[in-house]
Structure formats: C-alpha cells, structure tokens
Motif scaffolding. Structure first.
Motif, PDB file in Angstrom:
ATOM      1  N   LEU A  43      45.188   7.474  -6.630  1.00 34.36           N
ATOM      2  CA  LEU A  43      45.848   7.912  -5.401  1.00 34.36           C
ATOM      3  C   LEU A  43      47.289   7.406  -5.340  1.00 34.36           C
ATOM      4  N   GLY A  44      47.508   6.170  -5.756  1.00 36.55           N
ATOM      5  CA  GLY A  44      48.851   5.593  -5.720  1.00 36.55           C
ATOM      6  C   GLY A  44      49.818   6.282  -6.660  1.00 36.55           C
ATOM      7  N   THR A  45      49.358   6.597  -7.877  1.00 40.27           N
ATOM      8  CA  THR A  45      50.225   7.254  -8.847  1.00 40.27           C
ATOM      9  C   THR A  45      50.582   8.668  -8.404  1.00 40.27           C
ATOM     10  N   VAL A  46      49.606   9.388  -7.879  1.00 39.55           N
ATOM     11  CA  VAL A  46      49.872  10.739  -7.363  1.00 39.55           C
ATOM     12  C   VAL A  46      50.923  10.674  -6.256  1.00 39.55           C
ATOM     13  N   ALA A  47      50.782   9.699  -5.354  1.00 39.61           N
ATOM     14  CA  ALA A  47      51.723   9.569  -4.242  1.00 39.61           C
ATOM     15  C   ALA A  47      53.131   9.250  -4.724  1.00 39.61           C
ATOM     16  N   VAL A  48      53.257   8.297  -5.653  1.00 47.51           N
ATOM     17  CA  VAL A  48      54.584   7.909  -6.157  1.00 47.51           C
ATOM     18  C   VAL A  48      55.243   9.066  -6.883  1.00 47.51           C
ATOM     19  N   MET A  49      54.489   9.758  -7.738  1.00 45.49           N
ATOM     20  CA  MET A  49      55.048  10.897  -8.466  1.00 45.49           C
ATOM     21  C   MET A  49      55.423  12.038  -7.525  1.00 45.49           C
ATOM     22  N   GLY A  50      54.686  12.143  -6.422  1.00 44.32           N
ATOM     23  CA  GLY A  50      54.981  13.199  -5.470  1.00 44.32           C
ATOM     24  C   GLY A  50      56.183  12.915  -4.597  1.00 44.32           C
ATOM     25  N   PHE A  83      52.080  -1.113 -10.753  1.00 44.40           N
ATOM     26  CA  PHE A  83      53.404  -1.126 -10.138  1.00 44.40           C
ATOM     27  C   PHE A  83      54.498  -0.582 -11.060  1.00 44.40           C
ATOM     28  N   LEU A  84      54.290  -0.645 -12.370  1.00 42.02           N
ATOM     29  CA  LEU A  84      55.320  -0.170 -13.301  1.00 42.02           C
ATOM     30  C   LEU A  84      54.941   1.114 -14.038  1.00 42.02           C
ATOM     31  N   LEU A  85      53.642   1.396 -14.144  1.00 44.43           N
ATOM     32  CA  LEU A  85      53.220   2.539 -14.952  1.00 44.43           C
ATOM     33  C   LEU A  85      53.722   3.895 -14.475  1.00 44.43           C
ATOM     34  N   PRO A  86      53.900   4.140 -13.176  1.00 41.32           N
ATOM     35  CA  PRO A  86      54.436   5.455 -12.802  1.00 41.32           C
ATOM     36  C   PRO A  86      55.745   5.784 -13.508  1.00 41.32           C
ATOM     37  N   ALA A  87      56.581   4.780 -13.751  1.00 41.39           N
ATOM     38  CA  ALA A  87      57.832   5.015 -14.471  1.00 41.39           C
ATOM     39  C   ALA A  87      57.565   5.320 -15.941  1.00 41.39           C
ATOM     40  N   ALA A  88      56.624   4.584 -16.543  1.00 42.33           N
ATOM     41  CA  ALA A  88      56.295   4.813 -17.953  1.00 42.33           C
ATOM     42  C   ALA A  88      55.640   6.179 -18.160  1.00 42.33           C
ATOM     43  N   LEU A  89      54.942   6.675 -17.130  1.00 47.24           N
ATOM     44  CA  LEU A  89      54.244   7.958 -17.235  1.00 47.24           C
ATOM     45  C   LEU A  89      55.120   9.146 -16.841  1.00 47.24           C
ATOM     46  N   ILE A 128      50.571  15.979 -16.150  1.00 48.15           N
ATOM     47  CA  ILE A 128      49.426  15.888 -17.058  1.00 48.15           C
ATOM     48  C   ILE A 128      48.918  14.451 -17.177  1.00 48.15           C
ATOM     49  N   SER A 129      49.773  13.482 -16.807  1.00 45.88           N
ATOM     50  CA  SER A 129      49.367  12.079 -16.866  1.00 45.88           C
ATOM     51  C   SER A 129      48.229  11.780 -15.890  1.00 45.88           C
ATOM     52  N   ILE A 130      48.099  12.588 -14.821  1.00 58.31           N
ATOM     53  CA  ILE A 130      46.998  12.384 -13.879  1.00 58.31           C
ATOM     54  C   ILE A 130      45.657  12.624 -14.574  1.00 58.31           C
ATOM     55  N   ILE A 131      45.643  13.589 -15.509  1.00 58.76           N
ATOM     56  CA  ILE A 131      44.409  13.805 -16.286  1.00 58.76           C
ATOM     57  C   ILE A 131      44.099  12.562 -17.100  1.00 58.76           C
ATOM     58  N   GLY A 132      45.149  11.949 -17.668  1.00 59.72           N
ATOM     59  CA  GLY A 132      44.966  10.696 -18.397  1.00 59.72           C
ATOM     60  C   GLY A 132      44.368   9.615 -17.518  1.00 59.72           C
ATOM     61  N   TRP A 133      44.878   9.523 -16.278  1.00 57.42           N
ATOM     62  CA  TRP A 133      44.332   8.532 -15.334  1.00 57.42           C
ATOM     63  C   TRP A 133      42.843   8.785 -15.074  1.00 57.42           C
ATOM     64  N   PHE A 166      54.500  14.219   0.032  1.00 60.31           N
ATOM     65  CA  PHE A 166      54.262  14.771  -1.303  1.00 60.31           C
ATOM     66  C   PHE A 166      55.083  16.040  -1.540  1.00 60.31           C
ATOM     67  N   ASN A 167      55.766  16.083  -2.694  1.00 59.63           N
ATOM     68  CA  ASN A 167      56.541  17.264  -3.087  1.00 59.63           C
ATOM     69  C   ASN A 167      55.939  17.842  -4.361  1.00 59.63           C
ATOM     70  N   PRO A 168      55.241  18.978  -4.286  1.00 57.04           N
ATOM     71  CA  PRO A 168      54.577  19.541  -5.470  1.00 57.04           C
ATOM     72  C   PRO A 168      55.536  19.913  -6.597  1.00 57.04           C
ATOM     73  N   GLU A 169      56.824  20.131  -6.278  1.00 54.21           N
ATOM     74  CA  GLU A 169      57.791  20.483  -7.323  1.00 54.21           C
ATOM     75  C   GLU A 169      57.970  19.353  -8.335  1.00 54.21           C
ATOM     76  N   ASN A 170      57.662  18.132  -7.935  1.00 55.40           N
ATOM     77  CA  ASN A 170      57.787  17.001  -8.859  1.00 55.40           C
ATOM     78  C   ASN A 170      56.768  17.072  -9.993  1.00 55.40           C
ATOM     79  N   PHE A 171      55.788  17.958  -9.864  1.00 58.17           N
ATOM     80  CA  PHE A 171      54.750  18.068 -10.889  1.00 58.17           C
ATOM     81  C   PHE A 171      54.938  19.315 -11.752  1.00 58.17           C
TER      82      PHE A 171
END
Length: 442
Positions: A239-246, A27-33, A39-44, A172-177
């Motif tokens: 899946l959740g982190t990708v969605a939040v970042m998007g 619940f908090l890591l998307p902000a920390a990442l 590139i954090s998705i590779i870490g995940w 999802f907005n790809p520009e966020n990545f």
C-alpha cells in the motif's frame, strides 16, 4: 541458563520481526523501483506471497527445532555440521551487510536535517558508525534492553507508514504508472529484477527464530510472531509503495533520497516531509537495533555447537554474546570504511544486493532442511503427510532460487567468494577442537 526476566514474549518477538523488516527498505525502495514503473508492484506482490510462504516454512521449523540459531539450527539438524556452518557463516555475512545498508539509509534520511551529509562521504560514514556503536553498547547490556528499544521504535515507525499508505491514495495520479513497463525490455526480466530488490525489504522474517533460547514458550510464540509480522509488513509495504509512486512523478522519484518524506511534502507541505523524515530515521534506527541484537546470536549458537571459534560463545553476566556483538560491529565498521567513498545510493545498492544473496542461501537450505528432518524424524510433524510438507518446502525453495537469479551476477560472484572464505575457518575450528581433545587425553 538465561533468567526469565531476560526473556522476550509475543509483543517484543513480533516487533523484532516487523522492526527488522520495516527498516531502510520500505523508505528507500520506491526510488530504487522507480525505473521499473508500475510493473514493480507485481514484483512486490510476488515477493509478499513468497515471503509469507517462507514464513510458513520457518513457523513449521521453529516448532520442530525450538533451538537458538534459526536457519543455522534447522540446516544443521537436516544436513549436518558443515552445511550448518556454511549457513551460519553466510547468514552472519548477510547481517553485517544489512547493518551497513541500514546505517547508510539512516544517514540518507538525516540529510533532510543535515544536508552536509549528502556531500561529505567521510562525515556520513562517521555518523553511520556512531549509530552502529551506540546500539552495540545498548545491546551488550542485555537482550531485553535491545528488545524494549525495538518495541518502542516499531510502534513509532509504523505511524507515518500507515498515514502515507492510507491517505496517499487520495492524491493518487494514475499517469505516474504509464508506461507500465518503462524499461521497454522483457516484462519477466523486469519482474525478476524487482523481486530481488523487494526481497531485501522482507529480510528478517525469520528474526524471531534466532534468539529462541531467549523467548518465552518458543514453540508457540515464534510461529505466531513470524506469520503475524510477515503478513502485517507485506500489507504496509504494498500500500505504501503504490501511494508513493502515485504521488511522485517517476522522474522525480528516481532521484529522491527520501521518497516517503517527499510524498508527504507533496501532499501536506514541508512540515509533513520533515515529520515523515523523523519517522524514517526512527525506523532505520529501530531496524539497526534489531539486527545488531541478532548479529551475536548466530555466531553464539554456532560456537556452542563447536562450529565457530569459542570466543563467540562467551556470555556476559547480562546473558548476551557480547564478544560476538562487538566483533560483528568491528567488521561492519571495516565494510563501511572500505566503501565510504561511494555515494549514499551507490553504497546502499551495493550492500543490499550482498545482504540479499547471502541471506537467500540460508533460506534455500532451510526449505530443504524441513524435508530432511521429516524423513529423519517423522514424529516431529505430528501426523502431517510428506506431500503437504513437500509442497510447502518446494514452493519456498523455487521462489528463493528465482530470487537468486534476480540478484545478478556481480552479487552472486562476490557472495560465493565470501561464502567460500569461511571454509578455512571451519577447518581451523575443527583442528582446534581435535587438538583440545588430544591434549586432554595426554
């Protein structure tokens, strides 16, 4: 001996694994990442693969050593008493730091409904401690009571996570990545840093191995619960982190204290943000319950083996290590008190680094304990070859060592000091044991 009515089965065991992992981290890591970008998705992905590999190691060990204590029991079986004590001590510290971090995350999501908590650190600390001590009381009443709370909260917490993970992809907005590596530094350094952060969210994959004496048919139940829980959680996380970042732009995500709630608000309006906020609070509350359930189990197993003070081995009429649970909560209270002047995000970051480092030490010992047990007791492996076991253990070992590098110098420094602080305790317990033997011979 614990009565069967106080034992837990596959569903509660699996909920312990899932519930202890899905807590504050997701619940908090998307902000920390957010500063690391896409590139954090590779870490995940790397963390998920490494965690599943570790889960396989623990599944194998739980069949060979179906004894309470998890990593402690395996290390002691492979390396002996002193190494077993160090792992128990380090893992115990990890649980205490984890409970402090989860309590902080719970308060962070409560700010959605009680904004004053974000400005008043003392008030936030008192609310967090109220949650810790209420769950301490529940778990002191019996492991099954804590297990039922865990099962219910696990079911409730995964509903908003699945909703965001699935429907968030529609927004999802790809520009966020872009840029993919906004830090501009070495991609390997960024990936290593994100691996250490995301590993925090997987701490607890070994949860089912710890209360083995309270599990029905542990040789089958524990391995199944460990693997099932880890794979399911990995899918939800990624899946959740990708969605939040998007959904949330990187600049806004980096300063969010409730990223999943903010993502829901962006997609469906304020009501959705509050609904997910409630889900996050339930999630953190459930994870805190699960870790409090475990915080007395490691000292209990160690005390029963004569490696922790005898008081930790006391079992109440409800079959719980009540003294160990209470002493642990007192220490969590002190940790919170010493650091309550920090802001919520700063305190959360401090505690997850400490928890991750002190939990990696038991992971490292456990991976090599598998090989030592194989060498000493080959009959435990039911005909398996040394090569296959070596590959499994060595890959898990290397992954854990890499994660230690990613934690950073400060956390390693503090973790080493706390680990070494346990050495005098070991000496004192051994001296007390010899004194008792001597007095009986007189």
């Amino acid at each position: 001996m614990t009565q069967s009515k106080n034992k837990i089965g596959i569903w509660i065991c699996s909920s312990l694994v899932i519930g202890n992992m899905i807590g504050s981290g997701v619940f908090l890591l998307p902000a920390a990442l957010a500063p690391y970008g896409g590139i954090s998705i590779i870490g995940w992905l790397i963390t998920a693969a490494g965690s599943i590999w570790l889960a396989l190691v623990f599944a194998t060990l739980s069949r060979m050593v179906p004894k309470a204590g998890g990593p402690y029991a395996y290390t002691r079986r492979g390396f002996g008493d002193f190494a077993g004590f160090l792992v128990a001590w380090g893992y115990w510290i990890s649980i205490l730091a984890t409970n402090a971090a989860i309590a902080v995350a719970l308060v962070s999501y409560l700010t959605l409904f009680w904004p004053a908590l974000a400005q008043n650190n003392l008030l936030a600390a008192f609310v967090a401690l109220g949650c810790i001590w209420s769950l301490t009381w529940i778990n002191s009443r019996g492991i099954r009571n804590g297990g039922i709370v865990q099962l219910v909260t696990t079911v409730l917490k995964i509903i908003p996570l699945i909703a965001i993970a699935v429907f968030g992809l529609l927004y999802f907005n790809p520009e966020n990545f872009t840029p993919f590596n906004p830090g501009g530094g070495s991609p390997m350094s960024a990936i290593t840093a994100t691996v250490s952060l995301t590993l925090w969210a997987f701490l607890g994959l070994e949860s089912a191995t710890i209360p083995a004496n309270n599990v029905i048919n542990p040789e089958k139940t524990i391995p199944r619960a460990t693997i099932l829980g880890t794979v399911f959680t990995a899918i939800i996380y990624i899946l959740g982190t990708v969605a939040v970042m998007g959904v949330i732009p990187p600049a806004s995500l980096a300063v969010s204290t409730a990223p999943y709630a903010d993502a829901a608000r962006n997609m469906w309006g304020n009501w959705a943000g509050y609904a997910v906020g409630i889900g996050a609070i339930i999630s953190c509350f459930g994870a805190l319950n699960g870790w409090i359930l475990l915080q007395g189990q490691i000292p209990l197993a160690s005390a029963q083996d004569g490696l922790f003070p005898k008081s930790f081995g006391h079992i109440s009429k409800n079959g719980t290590p009540v003294i160990g649970i209470i002493i642990s909560s007192v220490l969590v209270t002190l940790l919170m008190g010493l650091n309550y002047t920090k802001g919520l995000v700063e305190l959360f970051t401090f505690t997850i680094k400490l928890a991750t480092l002190t939990c990696l030490i038991p992971y490292i010992f456990s991976t090599m304990a598998e090989l030592l047990i194989f060498i000493k007791e080959p009959e435990k492996f039911n005909g398996r070859k040394l090569f296959g076991s070596s590959v499994l253990a060595v890959v898990a070992f290397l992954y854990s060592m890499w994660a230690v590098v990613g934690v950073g110098e400060e956390a390693v420094y503090l973790g080493f000091i706390l680990l070494m602080a346990g050495v005098p305790v070991y000496v004192w317990v051994q001296w007390r044991g010899k004194q008792e033997i001597y007095s009986k011979l007189k």
